[in-house]
Design a protein around this motif. Sequence first.
Motif, PDB file in Angstrom:
ATOM      1  N   SER A   1       0.803  -1.072  -0.091  1.00 28.33           N
ATOM      2  CA  SER A   1       0.066   0.012  -0.034  1.00 28.33           C
ATOM      3  C   SER A   1       0.960   1.294  -0.064  1.00 28.33           C
ATOM      4  O   SER A   1       2.292   1.265   0.197  1.00 28.33           O
ATOM      5  N   CYS A   2       0.326   2.270  -0.234  1.00 30.71           N
ATOM      6  CA  CYS A   2       1.089   3.756  -0.157  1.00 30.71           C
ATOM      7  C   CYS A   2       0.681   4.511   0.957  1.00 30.71           C
ATOM      8  O   CYS A   2      -0.363   4.238   1.572  1.00 30.71           O
ATOM      9  N   SER A   3       1.492   5.367   1.562  1.00 29.55           N
ATOM     10  CA  SER A   3       1.316   6.023   2.958  1.00 29.55           C
ATOM     11  C   SER A   3       1.263   7.509   2.200  1.00 29.55           C
ATOM     12  O   SER A   3       2.001   7.880   1.291  1.00 29.55           O
ATOM     13  N   ASN A   4       0.632   8.320   2.998  1.00 27.32           N
ATOM     14  CA  ASN A   4       0.594   9.778   2.613  1.00 27.32           C
ATOM     15  C   ASN A   4       1.911  10.447   3.004  1.00 27.32           C
ATOM     16  O   ASN A   4       2.618  10.220   4.112  1.00 27.32           O
ATOM     17  N   CYS A   5       2.303  11.380   2.187  1.00 27.35           N
ATOM     18  CA  CYS A   5       3.597  12.080   2.395  1.00 27.35           C
ATOM     19  C   CYS A   5       3.358  13.357   3.833  1.00 27.35           C
ATOM     20  O   CYS A   5       1.834  13.629   3.823  1.00 27.35           O
ATOM     21  N   ASN A   6       4.204  13.498   4.609  1.00 28.45           N
ATOM     22  CA  ASN A   6       3.738  14.398   5.635  1.00 28.45           C
ATOM     23  C   ASN A   6       3.820  15.689   4.997  1.00 28.45           C
ATOM     24  O   ASN A   6       4.453  16.102   4.267  1.00 28.45           O
ATOM     25  N   PRO A   7       2.809  16.487   5.578  1.00 29.22           N
ATOM     26  CA  PRO A   7       2.452  17.847   4.970  1.00 29.22           C
ATOM     27  C   PRO A   7       3.655  18.750   5.282  1.00 29.22           C
ATOM     28  O   PRO A   7       4.462  18.708   6.358  1.00 29.22           O
TER      29      PRO A   7
END
Length: 202
Positions: free
Chosen positions: A196-202
Amino acid sequence: MSCGAGEAASGSGATCQACSAGTFSIANSATCTGCGAGSYSGAGASVCITCPAGQYSGGGTSSCTTCPVGTFSTLTGGQSSSSCQSCPSGQVSGSGATSCSSCSAGYFLAAGATACMRCTAGQYSGLSAATCTNCDAGYSSSEGSSGCYICSAGTFANSGDSACSPCPGGQYMNLQGASSCLSCAPGQYAPEGSTSCSNCNP
């Protein structure tokens, strides 16, 4: 002069001499006689011996000739090489064989070959195979396999690949048996081999 079995009078007739290999005589014979096709003898023989199955002789020989590798014969007293039959496709034999054996699953016998060969990684075969078959996309195998294993999530394989490869960084696969991986959406990331993919930190 009376000579015993396995002997014959010498040229001068003064002595008895042992029959040479490939010939025989019975008692009181004037000469030694050549063994017929399909048989053989050693020196001083009173009878000729029939060639066993898997061998043959054209006659007058001290031994029988074995059928070559890749052939067999169930016939006793074979008289020529034509008594040796070729093994069926996918089967092999050693020299002097009376039968042929099948290549095991995971092996194959190429045309003209005299020994079973192991299927390479990414392929498989059943019993008595003449060729190996590529694994389907999403599957792979180790060398000498009789079947293929499914690629786990986070990996993929094309048909015939020698191993399942991890999805490259930035891609993922959450299902088994994949032939390719999916790219992460913008703003997401994934290490190599991800499911799966993870969201990049803002």
